[in-house]
Scaffold this active site. Structure first.
Site, short mmCIF file in Angstrom:
data_model
loop_
_atom_site.label_atom_id
_atom_site.label_comp_id
_atom_site.label_asym_id
_atom_site.label_seq_id
_atom_site.Cartn_x
_atom_site.Cartn_y
_atom_site.Cartn_z
N LEU A 94 0.82 -1.21 0.00
CA LEU A 94 0.00 0.00 0.00
C LEU A 94 0.85 1.26 0.00
CD1 LEU A 94 -2.75 -0.97 2.62
CD2 LEU A 94 -2.95 -0.94 0.13
N GLY A 95 2.01 1.20 0.62
CA GLY A 95 2.85 2.39 0.69
C GLY A 95 4.24 2.05 1.18
N GLY A 107 7.49 4.09 2.85
CA GLY A 107 7.94 5.34 3.42
C GLY A 107 9.40 5.31 3.80
N GLY A 108 9.84 6.36 4.49
CA GLY A 108 11.24 6.45 4.88
C GLY A 108 11.64 5.38 5.87
N VAL A 152 4.06 -0.67 4.23
CA VAL A 152 2.72 -1.05 4.67
C VAL A 152 2.08 -1.93 3.60
CG1 VAL A 152 0.44 -0.24 5.39
CG2 VAL A 152 2.49 1.06 6.04
N LYS A 186 2.34 -3.33 8.92
CA LYS A 186 3.56 -2.54 8.72
C LYS A 186 4.79 -3.30 9.20
CE LYS A 186 5.65 2.01 9.39
NZ LYS A 186 5.43 3.42 9.81
N ASP A 237 6.06 14.13 11.79
CA ASP A 237 6.11 14.26 10.33
C ASP A 237 4.72 14.63 9.79
OD1 ASP A 237 7.23 14.31 7.82
OD2 ASP A 237 7.17 12.13 7.53
#
Length: 297
Positions: free
Chosen positions: A30-31, A33-34, A38, A59, A156
């Protein structure tokens, strides 16, 4: 977090097992990130008992952090801190688990549907209409004010970490969050020296100069986000301090003085909290706008 209109490429590194902890069937990314990745996953245990909503978001840490000896502690810290926050505008987490076969730590959370605010920015090049923007602003600032009152900093605040769904907005991704005091201050966390991940377009100027994260710097990030939504597209990003820019076209004049205070480059002049900014965004009386205008001078 479910984003049916956007597909993500598989993360780099060796693939995860298709089944984690004998229970969670990974479906797609789904994603990325840094800090983490996920996945959309099915909870086969709940599915076996007839649960109609058996899908979750799952995650794991990203490739560059996973080999660290304290990687599982950092992931647990994010899970524990997010679990501590119980608010309708904050993502809900379910459980922290370890797949012993693959030695993979992960946690599960609600699978949200909708779009992130960075997608909304792309869809609204002329700005988000006030009747749409107002509930977004109130929901985001409600969540931010709540977590600040709990002694937590998100770390963030940016459009990509706010989901807009049918029931309003949700703030998620607390991977860079910090606890200001007990009972959560003893949790392990990433230090700025070890992992610098400020998003420049939404980072307060003092953060980029090495100052510590603060509630004031998060108010600045939220104000930048709202400014961009009201202005439209990403025209303001990278264009210097937004406090020098004109009032955005979709923002009522009575709201601009408070937002201008929140956009102050000098943290000493940023004398506004998330709760106060929320009040200004819902205020119908010009007297409050004049009060914030006086504070901005």
């Amino acid at each position: 977090m479910e984003q049916p209109l956007q597909s993500c490429d598989p993360p780099p590194g060796p693939p995860l097992p298709a089944l984690l902890a004998g229970r969670y069937r990974l479906e797609r990314v789904l994603g990325v990130g840094g800090m983490g990745v996920v996945y959309r996953a099915r909870d086969l245990l709940h599915e076996q008992f007839g649960e109609p909503r058996s899908q979750v978001a799952l995650k794991v840490l990203g490739e560059h952090l996973a080999p660290s000896q304290d990687a599982h502690l950092l992931l647990y810290s994010e899970f524990s801190l997010t679990r501590y926050l119980r608010h309708e505008r904050v993502v809900r987490v379910f459980s922290f688990e370890v797949d012993t076969t693959g030695e993979v730590a992960f946690f599960t959370m609600e699978l949200m549907s909708g779009m992130t605010l960075d997608q909304l920015l792309l869809n609204c090049p002329r700005g988000v209409p006030w009747q749409v923007l107002r509930p977004i602003a109130l929901g985001l600032l409600d969540a931010l004010g709540y977590i600040h009152r709990q002694g937590v900093l998100h770390g963030d605040v940016k459009p990509g970490n706010v989901m807009l769904g049918a029931d309003g907005v949700r703030l998620f991704d607390f991977g860079l969050a910090q606890a200001l005091g007990p009972p959560l201050s003893g949790l392990p966390a990433l230090s700025p020296q070890r992992f610098t991940a400020w998003t420049p377009a939404y980072a307060a100027p003092e953060l980029l100069e090495g100052a510590p994260l603060s509630a004031s710097s998060e108010v600045y990030g939220a104000a930048c986000l709202l400014y961009d939504l009201a202005l439209g597209g990403r025209a303001a990003q990278g264009a210097g301090p937004r406090s020098r820019l004109a009032p955005p076209r979709q923002l009522p004049r009575r709201c601009w003085p408070a937002l201008r205070v929140a956009l102050s480059v000098d943290p000493q002049r940023r004398t506004i909290t998330a709760d106060e900014l929320q009040a200004a965004m819902q205020c119908e009386h010009s007297v409050v706008g004049r009060w914030f205008a006086d504070r901005a001078r």
